[in-house]
Design a protein around this motif. Structure first.
Motif, PDB file in Angstrom:
ATOM      1  N   PHE A  54      46.354  48.745  45.981  1.00  0.00           N
ATOM      2  CA  PHE A  54      47.342  48.279  46.956  1.00  0.00           C
ATOM      3  C   PHE A  54      47.915  46.930  46.532  1.00  0.00           C
ATOM      4  O   PHE A  54      49.123  46.691  46.632  1.00  0.00           O
ATOM      5  CB  PHE A  54      46.706  48.167  48.343  1.00  0.00           C
ATOM      6  N   LEU A  55      47.044  46.039  46.078  1.00  0.00           N
ATOM      7  CA  LEU A  55      47.478  44.704  45.672  1.00  0.00           C
ATOM      8  C   LEU A  55      48.417  44.788  44.473  1.00  0.00           C
ATOM      9  O   LEU A  55      49.456  44.101  44.436  1.00  0.00           O
ATOM     10  CB  LEU A  55      46.255  43.849  45.332  1.00  0.00           C
ATOM     11  N   VAL A  87      50.364  47.263  43.530  1.00  0.00           N
ATOM     12  CA  VAL A  87      51.659  47.802  43.952  1.00  0.00           C
ATOM     13  C   VAL A  87      52.440  46.764  44.749  1.00  0.00           C
ATOM     14  O   VAL A  87      53.660  46.620  44.571  1.00  0.00           O
ATOM     15  CB  VAL A  87      51.455  49.091  44.778  1.00  0.00           C
ATOM     16  N   ALA A  88      51.755  46.027  45.616  1.00  0.00           N
ATOM     17  CA  ALA A  88      52.434  45.004  46.418  1.00  0.00           C
ATOM     18  C   ALA A  88      53.030  43.919  45.531  1.00  0.00           C
ATOM     19  O   ALA A  88      54.187  43.500  45.725  1.00  0.00           O
ATOM     20  CB  ALA A  88      51.454  44.392  47.417  1.00  0.00           C
ATOM     21  N   VAL A  89      52.267  43.452  44.545  1.00  0.00           N
ATOM     22  CA  VAL A  89      52.769  42.430  43.623  1.00  0.00           C
ATOM     23  C   VAL A  89      53.960  42.967  42.834  1.00  0.00           C
ATOM     24  O   VAL A  89      54.965  42.259  42.652  1.00  0.00           O
ATOM     25  CB  VAL A  89      51.651  41.971  42.666  1.00  0.00           C
ATOM     26  N   LEU A  90      53.873  44.200  42.384  1.00  0.00           N
ATOM     27  CA  LEU A  90      54.969  44.819  41.644  1.00  0.00           C
ATOM     28  C   LEU A  90      56.243  44.888  42.485  1.00  0.00           C
ATOM     29  O   LEU A  90      57.335  44.525  42.023  1.00  0.00           O
ATOM     30  CB  LEU A  90      54.553  46.225  41.201  1.00  0.00           C
ATOM     31  N   LEU A  91      56.108  45.317  43.729  1.00  0.00           N
ATOM     32  CA  LEU A  91      57.271  45.414  44.605  1.00  0.00           C
ATOM     33  C   LEU A  91      57.873  44.045  44.896  1.00  0.00           C
ATOM     34  O   LEU A  91      59.107  43.881  44.899  1.00  0.00           O
ATOM     35  CB  LEU A  91      56.877  46.107  45.917  1.00  0.00           C
ATOM     36  N   VAL A  92      57.022  43.066  45.123  1.00  0.00           N
ATOM     37  CA  VAL A  92      57.524  41.712  45.409  1.00  0.00           C
ATOM     38  C   VAL A  92      58.259  41.136  44.213  1.00  0.00           C
ATOM     39  O   VAL A  92      59.337  40.542  44.353  1.00  0.00           O
ATOM     40  CB  VAL A  92      56.352  40.785  45.833  1.00  0.00           C
ATOM     41  N   LEU A  93      57.710  41.304  43.026  1.00  0.00           N
ATOM     42  CA  LEU A  93      58.352  40.776  41.822  1.00  0.00           C
ATOM     43  C   LEU A  93      59.730  41.398  41.611  1.00  0.00           C
ATOM     44  O   LEU A  93      60.704  40.701  41.311  1.00  0.00           O
ATOM     45  CB  LEU A  93      57.468  41.021  40.595  1.00  0.00           C
ATOM     46  N   PHE A  94      59.820  42.702  41.781  1.00  0.00           N
ATOM     47  CA  PHE A  94      61.114  43.357  41.600  1.00  0.00           C
ATOM     48  C   PHE A  94      62.081  43.003  42.722  1.00  0.00           C
ATOM     49  O   PHE A  94      63.293  42.891  42.484  1.00  0.00           O
ATOM     50  CB  PHE A  94      60.930  44.875  41.501  1.00  0.00           C
ATOM     51  N   TRP A  95      61.571  42.820  43.919  1.00  0.00           N
ATOM     52  CA  TRP A  95      62.443  42.425  45.034  1.00  0.00           C
ATOM     53  C   TRP A  95      62.987  41.025  44.813  1.00  0.00           C
ATOM     54  O   TRP A  95      64.185  40.785  44.977  1.00  0.00           O
ATOM     55  CB  TRP A  95      61.667  42.498  46.343  1.00  0.00           C
ATOM     56  N   VAL A  96      62.123  40.098  44.426  1.00  0.00           N
ATOM     57  CA  VAL A  96      62.565  38.732  44.174  1.00  0.00           C
ATOM     58  C   VAL A  96      63.547  38.687  42.999  1.00  0.00           C
ATOM     59  O   VAL A  96      64.535  37.947  43.023  1.00  0.00           O
ATOM     60  CB  VAL A  96      61.354  37.809  43.898  1.00  0.00           C
ATOM     61  N   ALA A 156      40.252  47.836  36.581  1.00  0.00           N
ATOM     62  CA  ALA A 156      41.597  48.408  36.567  1.00  0.00           C
ATOM     63  C   ALA A 156      41.737  49.462  37.657  1.00  0.00           C
ATOM     64  O   ALA A 156      40.823  50.263  37.888  1.00  0.00           O
ATOM     65  CB  ALA A 156      41.892  49.025  35.202  1.00  0.00           C
ATOM     66  N   GLY A 157      42.886  49.470  38.314  1.00  0.00           N
ATOM     67  CA  GLY A 157      43.146  50.485  39.321  1.00  0.00           C
ATOM     68  C   GLY A 157      43.264  51.877  38.745  1.00  0.00           C
ATOM     69  O   GLY A 157      43.180  52.873  39.466  1.00  0.00           O
ATOM     70  N   THR A 158      43.446  51.960  37.427  1.00  0.00           N
ATOM     71  CA  THR A 158      43.552  53.253  36.748  1.00  0.00           C
ATOM     72  C   THR A 158      42.227  53.709  36.139  1.00  0.00           C
ATOM     73  O   THR A 158      42.201  54.688  35.402  1.00  0.00           O
ATOM     74  CB  THR A 158      44.610  53.167  35.638  1.00  0.00           C
ATOM     75  N   SER A 159      41.154  53.003  36.421  1.00  0.00           N
ATOM     76  CA  SER A 159      39.868  53.354  35.818  1.00  0.00           C
ATOM     77  C   SER A 159      39.118  54.426  36.603  1.00  0.00           C
ATOM     78  O   SER A 159      38.042  54.851  36.197  1.00  0.00           O
ATOM     79  CB  SER A 159      38.983  52.103  35.688  1.00  0.00           C
ATOM     80  N   ILE A 187      38.629  53.410  52.297  1.00  0.00           N
ATOM     81  CA  ILE A 187      39.190  52.405  51.396  1.00  0.00           C
ATOM     82  C   ILE A 187      38.052  51.564  50.841  1.00  0.00           C
ATOM     83  O   ILE A 187      37.273  50.978  51.593  1.00  0.00           O
ATOM     84  CB  ILE A 187      40.200  51.499  52.133  1.00  0.00           C
ATOM     85  N   ASN A 188      37.959  51.539  49.523  1.00  0.00           N
ATOM     86  CA  ASN A 188      36.961  50.700  48.871  1.00  0.00           C
ATOM     87  C   ASN A 188      37.657  49.611  48.055  1.00  0.00           C
ATOM     88  O   ASN A 188      38.882  49.444  48.129  1.00  0.00           O
ATOM     89  CB  ASN A 188      36.018  51.532  47.991  1.00  0.00           C
ATOM     90  N   ARG A 189      36.891  48.895  47.285  1.00  0.00           N
ATOM     91  CA  ARG A 189      37.426  47.757  46.529  1.00  0.00           C
ATOM     92  C   ARG A 189      38.505  48.169  45.535  1.00  0.00           C
ATOM     93  O   ARG A 189      39.519  47.482  45.377  1.00  0.00           O
ATOM     94  CB  ARG A 189      36.265  47.060  45.811  1.00  0.00           C
TER      95      ARG A 189
END
Length: 265
Positions: A44-45, A47-56, A122-125, A36-38
Motif C-alpha cells: 500500500f505504501l 503504491v501511495a508513494v508512486l501515485l503521489v510522485l506522479f501526481w506532484v 520487497a512487496g513483490t517477494s 492485512i499484514n506487514r
C-alpha cells in the motif's frame, strides 16, 4: 518488526533468516478475507508513494519543467521510447503504453522497498503481486492477439503453419504449454524468487554483522566488519536487481504483446 536481525533465542547462537519472514503476523482484519499484514502495508505504501510522485510531477505541467516534472517525464519517456514504441511501433505502443508503464513502475517501487530501512522487504517477494501482474500480462497478450487476428490467433498459436499435420500431436501440446502456461508462470517466479533471494542474503549479512559485533568475543568481532561491508555492497547490487527485474518484467510483457500482434498469426 525489524527483519534485519537474527532470531532471538536464549542459547545466544546465530540464527539466520527463514522463509517464515515472508509470512508475517496479521495486523488488521484477522480471520477475514481482507487480512492485512506487514507486507501488504508495504505494498500500500509503495503504491501511495508512486501515485503521489506522479501526481506532484504532472499536476501543473509547464513548458519549462520543474525538477519533479522532469523526473516523471524521463520515466515516462523511458517506457514509451525504450519499450512500447521500440517494440510495438507508435500506434500499438500508444495503445499499450498505460499498461507497460504501470507494470514497470509498480514492480520497481515494490522491489525497492526491500532495501529501504524500516521496510526491509520487497512487496513483490510474496506471490500475490507477481502473480496478478503476470495474469494481467497474459490477458493483454491474448487480448492483443484476438483483437488483431480474431479466430486465427489461437489456431496459429496451437497449430503453427508449415508443420506437417502428423506432427501436431507433438507440437500442439508443446505450443500450448510454452505459450499459455509457462509464460505467466515464469514471469511470476522470476520476479518473486529474485526478491526472495535478495532479501534472505541481505538479512544474512546484516544479521551476521549484529551477531559478530554484539554477541561474540575476541578477534571474531572482526568478521562483523566483513559482513557489514558485504551487506552494503549487496544492498547496492540489490538496487540494481530491483531496477533490472522491473525492466525485465515490463519488457517481457511488451514482447509477448508484440508476438501476439505479429502477422504470422
Amino acid at each position: 518488526m525489524n527483519l534485519l536481525v537474527p532470531s532471538a533465542n536464549d542459547d545466544g547462537g546465530f540464527h539466520g533468516p527463514t522463509i517464515n519472514e515472508f509470512f508475517p503476523e496479521v495486523i488488521f482484519f484477522a480471520d477475514t478475507p481482507f487480512e492485512i499484514n506487514r507486507i501488504i502495508l508495504i505494498r500500500f505504501l509503495a503504491v501511495a508513494v508512486l501515485l503521489v510522485l506522479f501526481w506532484v510531477g504532472t499536476r501543473r505541467m509547464k513548458v519549462i519543467p520543474t525538477r519533479m516534472q522532469s523526473l516523471v517525464e524521463m520515466g515516462l519517456d523511458f517506457t514509451r521510447v525504450s519499450m512500447a514504441e521500440d517494440l510495438l511501433g507508435k500506434k500499438d505502443g500508444k495503445r499499450f503504453l498505460p499498461l507497460i508503464t504501470t507494470v514497470f513502475f509498480m514492480v520497481l517501487f515494490m522491489n525497492l522497498t526491500g532495501v529501504i530501512p524500516g521496510l526491509n522487504i520487497a512487496g513483490t517477494s510474496v506471490i500475490g503481486v507477481p502473480l496478478v501482474l503476470a495474469v494481467v500480462a497474459y490477458i493483454a497478450f491474448i487480448y492483443a492477439g484476438v483483437k488483431k487476428h480474431a479466430g486465427a490467433f489461437f489456431r496459429n498459436s496451437l497449430f503453427p503453419p508449415g508443420v506437417p499435420p502428423a506432427l501436431y500431436v507433438i507440437v500442439t501440446p508443446i505450443e500450448f504449454l510454452s505459450t499459455f502456461i509457462i509464460r505467466p508462470v515464469t514471469l511470476t517466479l522470476r520476479l518473486m524468487m529474485n526478491m526472495i533471494v535478495g532479501h534472505l542474503l541481505l538479512v544474512l549479512f546484516f544479521a551476521g554483522t549484529q551477531f559478530f559485533f554484539f554477541t561474540v568475543d575476541g578477534p571474531f568481532k572482526l568478521f562483523g566488519a566483513g559482513t557489514l561491508i558485504f551487506g552494503f555492497i549487496f544492498t547496492l547490487f540489490e538496487v540494481l536487481i530491483a531496477v533490472l527485474q522491473a525492466y525485465v518484467f515490463a519488457i517481457l510483457t511488451t514482447v509477448y504483446i508484440q508476438l501476439a500482434l505479429t502477422e504470422e498469426h
